[in-house]
Every structure is written in C-alpha cells, then in structure tokens.
Design an enzyme around this catalytic site. Structure first.
Site, PDB file in Angstrom:
ATOM      1  N   GLU A 142       0.821  -1.220   0.000  1.00  0.00           N
ATOM      2  CA  GLU A 142       0.000   0.000   0.000  1.00  0.00           C
ATOM      3  C   GLU A 142       0.850   1.263   0.000  1.00  0.00           C
ATOM      4  O   GLU A 142       0.372   2.327  -0.339  1.00  0.00           O
ATOM      5  CB  GLU A 142      -0.925   0.049   1.220  1.00  0.00           C
ATOM      6  CG  GLU A 142      -1.931  -1.058   1.283  1.00  0.00           C
ATOM      7  CD  GLU A 142      -1.507  -2.144   2.239  1.00  0.00           C
ATOM      8  OE1 GLU A 142      -0.302  -2.489   2.255  1.00  0.00           O
ATOM      9  OE2 GLU A 142      -2.375  -2.661   2.958  1.00  0.00           O
ATOM     10  N   ASP A 163      -3.414 -12.539  10.529  1.00  0.00           N
ATOM     11  CA  ASP A 163      -3.123 -11.643   9.399  1.00  0.00           C
ATOM     12  C   ASP A 163      -1.650 -11.789   8.986  1.00  0.00           C
ATOM     13  O   ASP A 163      -1.034 -10.852   8.465  1.00  0.00           O
ATOM     14  CB  ASP A 163      -3.455 -10.187   9.756  1.00  0.00           C
ATOM     15  CG  ASP A 163      -3.695  -9.305   8.532  1.00  0.00           C
ATOM     16  OD1 ASP A 163      -3.717  -9.833   7.408  1.00  0.00           O
ATOM     17  OD2 ASP A 163      -3.838  -8.081   8.711  1.00  0.00           O
TER      18      ASP A 163
END
Ligand code: ZN
Length: 392
Positions: free
Chosen positions: A69, A284
């Site tokens: 990102e 995650d």
C-alpha cells in the site's frame, strides 16, 4: 499406523481433563479416560504434564506476502512452511489482500499446494480487496466447485479507502456466488470481509444482507477490533448469528490510534454477551504493519504466524480465565466459520491435527497434521512391538 497419546490434559477445545487419544492414519479414532494397549504395533506418547490442543486454524494469512500500500518498497515476503509449523498453525487460510495486480491467485494456489505437499492442511480464498473478485477460472462460484482448496472469497474490503467502495448490490452478488459455489460443492462458502476504519463499519454487510435470502454467516468480518465502535457492531453481528474475527497482530501505534488489543476485545465481546463459539482470532500473517517513530512512518514489519501462539501464551501468563476462549477462538470457531467440520476439534472422526503444549512455558513440543508428525516429540523404543514416547 496407530499412535496413542496418553495422559495429556485435553482441550477439545473445551477443557475435558486427562484423556488418552488414539490416532489411526489421518483421523482421531478414540478419546477416552484410558485406552488399553491391545498389543497392536503402535507408537505411544506419554504426554503427562502436557496439554493436547487441536491444531490452530488461522482464518486470515497472506502466505505469498501482502502489503504494497505504501509503494513497492512496502511489499512483505512469503511465509515459509516452517513458520506455520513452529506456530502450531496446521490450517492456514491464505488470501491475497490489497494487491491483486502484482500478486495473483495462481501464485497463491501454488503456495497453498506447496504447504499441502509438505504436510499442512492449507486452504485459500479467491478474490482480494477489490471487486469484481479475482478468480482462477473466471467465475467465483466455479472456483469453489472445481478447485478443492478454495473455500470462499476474501478478504474483500469495505469501509476502507483502499476498497472498491462496493455497493450493497455488488457485495450481495459476490456472497450469492460464493454461497452457490459452496452449495454445489458441499462447502460452507464464506466471504471474509476486511473492515476498514471508515465510520460505516459493518453497515455495508448489513445492507447486503437486507433484502437477500443469504445466511448471515456467509459474511465473516475481520479486523473487528480496529476501533471500539466497530467492536460494538461486531458483538451485535455475532449475537445475531454471524462470526466475527479479531486480529491479533498489532503495533503500539495502532493501539494508540484506537485499536483494541485482541485479548481485551475477546473479553469485552464475551462480557457483552456475544456467543463465544462465534468469536475467532486470526494472525493476518504476512500482512504489513507500519512502524512509526515520532509520528513519522519509519518502516514496515510483517505480521507473523506466531501471533496466535503468542496470544495463547499471554493468556496463560496474564489472563488464565480466558485460556479456553482463546483456544476455541483459534481452533473450532474459525473451522466452523469456514465449515471445515473435521478441523479444529479433538473428537472421534476429526482430522488428527494436534498440538502438544507445555503449559508452563507455552512451548510446543509436538505438532501433528492429519496424523503426520511435523514437529515430533522425542521417542524412545522400549519393546520390539511397542514404542514408548518420552516427552522432553
Ligand atoms: Zn485486511
């Protein structure tokens, strides 16, 4: 091949006390107070003083890496097979994440099959943050029907600036495709939903469910401990019949920004009356965690598959009353959220995915997946016909 694990303190995930567990091939055959040796050649593990838990089911991992990102420099690395084994994660569920452009489902499929070839019981989701969902065959439902390791879609993003800003109709359509694919293939069919920090929280899921015949548990929201308001919504969602996933990996910066630490979130949800069997914890793993120094982005670290084991160790040290809830939240509950009926439990007929844990220091002394030892307790031979295991 028969293996008898004797005298362990067994968590099914419910704590049931000292039991013997007999494993035949890849399955659990029997769980009983005492299982007699009948002279058949079998391996015996004396696990007195040890805990025996189901192998961990990690509802969200990025085995091919994640991130990106913040530009190409923020991509995180692939997770090695040994990283899952040492963490006791026998069933990692792999997903792409933010980036379905420079990462692909083909590569994820290859990684999942590698983990399987080495003995883990890995699964995967199609799609990514974006809609329309990335697929292997060109069709979301077709992936579920034709490709065995695909058990759902996700993590599709909502309430997040990196999402596709999906409309209720688009989310509903995705869930319908996953549900149909699951129905045709005998899978639950689950859409894992990455919920961002946006003020709408779970509202996009509620809107998608309204005016549909879909079951609530087709949507499985994750990162619900991102802020207190979202956690409150997730508690209601679980009370209404859904599953809610709490992310364990975090940073000080995220907690300062309002994230609720995982064990605190779990306790809060249970005390607020959320059904504990529908609360899950995931790592995650492979996702990127930004590091800040003096308010400036100073780099990036990658979430680790060790997060679930570390959460259990923290519970053992500081929150003993939460230990059973934590074990259920990393075993049976996520297995149920994905409809993996043979995973995450110690009972006859279940897959022999087992962890031996020293409750004193939280170290794993044995990891079995489908009856196969991936991290093996030391074995001493005591008889030509019978081998006696000794825990170290
Ligand atoms: Zn996410």
């Amino acid at each position: 091949m028969l293996t008898l694990i004797r005298n362990a303190e067994v968590f099914t995930p419910r704590r049931v006390g000292r039991r013997d567990v007999l494993v035949a091939g890849h399955r659990i055959l029997q769980v009983a107070d005492s299982i007699p040796l009948r002279g058949a050649p079998l391996e015996v593990i004396d696990a007195a003083g040890q805990w025996l838990l189901p192998g961990f089911v990690d509802a969200l991992t990025h085995p091919c890496g994640g991130g990106g990102e913040g530009g190409f420099g923020n991509r995180t690395a692939e997770i090695e097979y040994s990283g899952f084994v040492e963490a006791g994660v026998t069933t990692p569920v792999g997903a792409l994440g933010t980036d379905s452009i420079t990462r692909s489902l083909d590569v994820l499929y290859g990684k999942v099959m590698e983990l399987r070839a080495r003995g883990l019981s890995a699964f995967m989701l199609n799609g990514s943050y974006r809609l329309p969902a990335a697929t292997l065959t060109g069709d979301v439902a077709r992936d579920l029907v034709l490709i065995e390791p695909v058990i759902g879609a996700g993590e599709v993003a909502v309430s997040d600036h990196r999402s596709s800003q999906p409309s209720a109709a688009e989310l509903r359509r995705l869930a319908a495709e996953v549900h149909l694919g699951g129905t045709l293939s005998g899978k639950r069919g689950t859409v894992l939903v990455h919920v961002g920090d946006g003020p709408r929280g779970l509202a996009p899921i509620d809107e998608a469910l309204e005016g549909s015949e879909l079951p609530r548990c087709v949507f499985y929201p994750t990162h619900v401990n991102r802020n207190r308001g979202l956690l409150q919504q997730a508690i209601r969602f679980a009370a209404d019949g859904g599953f809610a996933d709490i992310t364990v990996s975090t940073t000080e910066h995220l907690i300062d920004a309002g994230e609720v630490p995982a064990l605190e979130a779990l306790r809060e949800a249970i005390e607020a009356g959320a059904p504990r069997q529908r609360l899950t914890l995931s790592s995650d793993a492979g996702g990127s965690l930004p590091l800040y120094r003096d308010g400036e982005l100073a780099g990036l670290q990658s979430a680790s598959p060790m997060a679930l084991l570390q959460a259990l160790r923290t519970a053992l040290r500081r929150h003993p009353d939460l230990v059973e809830a934590v074990i259920a939240a990393v075993t049976r509950n996520p297995a149920d959220a994905y409809g993996l009926a043979a995973k995450g439990r110690i009972e006859p007929g279940a897959d022999a995915d087992l962890l031996l844990l020293d409750p004193g220091n939280g170290e794993l002394s044995g990891v079995y997946c489908a009856g196969r030892p991936l991290l093996r307790p030391a074995i001493e031979r005591t008889d030509s016909n019978l081998r006696q295991g000794v825990m170290r």
